[in-house]
Design a protein around this motif. Structure first.
Motif, PDB file in Angstrom:
ATOM      1  N   ASP A   1      52.109  33.392  34.998  1.00 34.14           N
ATOM      2  CA  ASP A   1      51.214  32.456  36.120  1.00 34.14           C
ATOM      3  C   ASP A   1      49.793  33.277  36.081  1.00 34.14           C
ATOM      4  O   ASP A   1      49.759  34.073  36.751  1.00 34.14           O
TER       5      ASP A   1
ATOM      6  N   GLU B   1      45.348  32.819  35.933  1.00 36.91           N
ATOM      7  CA  GLU B   1      44.277  32.179  35.996  1.00 36.91           C
ATOM      8  C   GLU B   1      43.001  32.806  35.582  1.00 36.91           C
ATOM      9  O   GLU B   1      43.072  34.003  35.949  1.00 36.91           O
ATOM     10  N   HIS B   2      42.170  32.326  34.800  1.00 38.06           N
ATOM     11  CA  HIS B   2      40.963  33.214  34.131  1.00 38.06           C
ATOM     12  C   HIS B   2      39.579  32.345  34.667  1.00 38.06           C
ATOM     13  O   HIS B   2      39.632  31.224  34.289  1.00 38.06           O
TER      14      HIS B   2
ATOM     15  N   GLN C   1      37.902  33.365  46.095  1.00 37.29           N
ATOM     16  CA  GLN C   1      38.771  32.534  44.967  1.00 37.29           C
ATOM     17  C   GLN C   1      40.028  33.171  44.472  1.00 37.29           C
ATOM     18  O   GLN C   1      41.244  32.418  44.706  1.00 37.29           O
ATOM     19  N   ALA C   2      39.967  34.141  44.088  1.00 37.39           N
ATOM     20  CA  ALA C   2      41.286  34.886  43.537  1.00 37.39           C
ATOM     21  C   ALA C   2      42.219  35.135  44.673  1.00 37.39           C
ATOM     22  O   ALA C   2      43.583  35.097  44.292  1.00 37.39           O
TER      23      ALA C   2
ATOM     24  N   ARG D   1      42.741  33.344  47.386  1.00 38.25           N
ATOM     25  CA  ARG D   1      43.220  32.006  47.719  1.00 38.25           C
ATOM     26  C   ARG D   1      44.147  31.520  46.596  1.00 38.25           C
ATOM     27  O   ARG D   1      45.328  31.182  46.949  1.00 38.25           O
ATOM     28  N   TRP D   2      43.786  32.053  45.380  1.00 39.29           N
ATOM     29  CA  TRP D   2      44.783  31.619  44.274  1.00 39.29           C
ATOM     30  C   TRP D   2      46.272  32.358  44.132  1.00 39.29           C
ATOM     31  O   TRP D   2      47.301  31.955  44.150  1.00 39.29           O
ATOM     32  N   LEU D   3      46.060  33.706  44.436  1.00 32.26           N
ATOM     33  CA  LEU D   3      47.190  34.565  44.487  1.00 32.26           C
ATOM     34  C   LEU D   3      48.064  34.241  45.524  1.00 32.26           C
ATOM     35  O   LEU D   3      49.216  34.125  45.224  1.00 32.26           O
ATOM     36  N   TRP D   4      47.660  33.878  46.768  1.00 35.13           N
ATOM     37  CA  TRP D   4      48.520  33.516  47.846  1.00 35.13           C
ATOM     38  C   TRP D   4      48.703  32.016  48.100  1.00 35.13           C
ATOM     39  O   TRP D   4      49.117  31.643  49.228  1.00 35.13           O
ATOM     40  N   ARG D   5      48.345  31.263  47.014  1.00 42.43           N
ATOM     41  CA  ARG D   5      48.363  29.859  47.118  1.00 42.43           C
ATOM     42  C   ARG D   5      49.769  29.147  47.605  1.00 42.43           C
ATOM     43  O   ARG D   5      49.830  28.158  48.430  1.00 42.43           O
ATOM     44  N   ASP D   6      50.800  29.861  47.148  1.00 39.85           N
ATOM     45  CA  ASP D   6      52.309  29.371  47.583  1.00 39.85           C
ATOM     46  C   ASP D   6      52.960  30.022  48.507  1.00 39.85           C
ATOM     47  O   ASP D   6      54.057  29.851  49.097  1.00 39.85           O
TER      48      ASP D   6
END
Length: 334
Positions: free
Chosen positions: A11, A13-14, A32-33, A35-40
């Motif tokens: 999983d 994102e770049h 942003q990183a 928020r993406w890492l902990w999104r779920d």
């Protein structure tokens, strides 16, 4: 690297950026990183699925399953025509049997430090009694169940493979030798000089012999001649290693596609017919992964001996019983 991570099923994102080697972009994208890492969160992390591989052996939902534990050091998994699994506990001088119901019992005691096991075409279980310096064979089933007789002597054997005619090969690491033996118990030295010859297996058609070298990152491959002698010795199978050069290569098995499975420090490394490692199945525990064999009614269950335990898992491949008639594998692909 991004393509490799996506191919492997991560999983990921770049975010592309411009500029030199500084922390400006890192600082800009950190919120942003995060928020993406902990999104779920708080959902548990799900393992990704890799793209289709040349060697796709694993089955969704299947993992290593414990068969037996509490031993001192397990080795030599072998499965006969009955489907029962046999394995050794070297320090305890015991051979154990696991029946179809999963019950574990003692098959033989005072085994002389039995290590590698293999069934022969005669239905007997051959055992490398390395401590006592011989190869024994045991009767399995009937009134003589468990009866032992010496098959080869004056040898400190480690692992063994037996062919359809009752002949075979055995490794002797301490002497750095590989031996050929006939069905009537005559042995001949056929190779020497490997640093630590250990596991041994043949190709499905029984024309090639492969021997693992625990202290190298290569196995050795040979062409089997009609009289059992070996020619065309060459390095085979560039195994992956940790920071140490030694691969920890030990026991081996083979499937109907001609792929060779080698237990190593990193896991079960699966080589195609050309010797390329396309797949590494992780170890079930962080202990010495000593040997591997196919079992189950359809020989699609992979058994491994790892430290003080034995594990199994279902895979998509089908194993070979070398004591039966040779099988022609498919033509190697590039």
């Amino acid at each position: 690297m991004l393509s490799a991570l996506k191919f492997a099923g991560y999983d990921v994102e770049h975010v592309w950026g411009e500029g030199g080697h500084n922390n400006k972009q890192g600082a800009a994208v950190t919120p942003q990183a995060l928020r993406w890492l902990w999104r779920d969160y708080p959902e548990p992390i799900q393992a990704g699925r890799a793209a289709e591989r040349r060697t796709d052996l694993l089955i969704d939902g299947e993992d290593w399953e414990l068969v037996s534990n509490g031993h001192r050091f397990t080795e030599g998994p072998a499965v006969g025509k009955s489907g029962d699994l046999f394995f050794t506990d070297i320090p305890n001088n015991v051979i154990h049997k696991v029946d179809a119901d999963g019950d574990v019992t003692v098959f033989a005691e005072d085994t002389g430090g039995a290590n590698g096991l293999m069934f022969g075409p005669d239905g007997k279980l051959y055992a490398c009694a390395g401590t006592d310096g011989r190869v024994d064979r045991y009767t399995v089933g009937g009134e003589a169940n468990g009866r032992r007789e010496t098959f080869l002597d004056d040898i400190k054997p480690n692992d063994i493979v037996i062919l359809h005619d009752g002949s075979g090969y055995v490794t002797e690491p301490g002497a750095k030798k590989v031996w050929h033996f006939t069905a009537d118990g005559r042995k001949t030295e056929v190779d020497s000089g490997m640093e630590f010859p250990n596991g041994v297996i043949t190709s499905p058609d029984q024309t090639l012999l492969t021997v693992s070298d625990t202290r190298s990152r290569f196995c050795m491959s040979y062409s089997i001649q009609a009289d059992g002698s070996l020619t065309a010795k060459q390095e085979y199978g560039w195994l992956h290693v940790t920071d140490h050069v030694q691969s920890g290569a030990d026991g081996m098995t083979v499937d109907t596609e001609g792929r060779i499975y080698v237990t190593t420090s990193l896991g079960v490394q699966v080589m195609d017919q050309l010797g390329r490692v396309h797949f590494i199945i992780r170890k079930p525990t962080d202990q010495w992964l000593s040997n591997v064999a196919f079992g189950g009614p359809d020989r699609r269950t992979l058994y491994v001996t790892c430290g003080d335990s034995v594990f199994r898992r279902r895979v998509t491949a089908t194993g070979i019983d070398t004591a039966t008639e040779p099988l022609m594998p498919p033509k190697p692909g590039l």
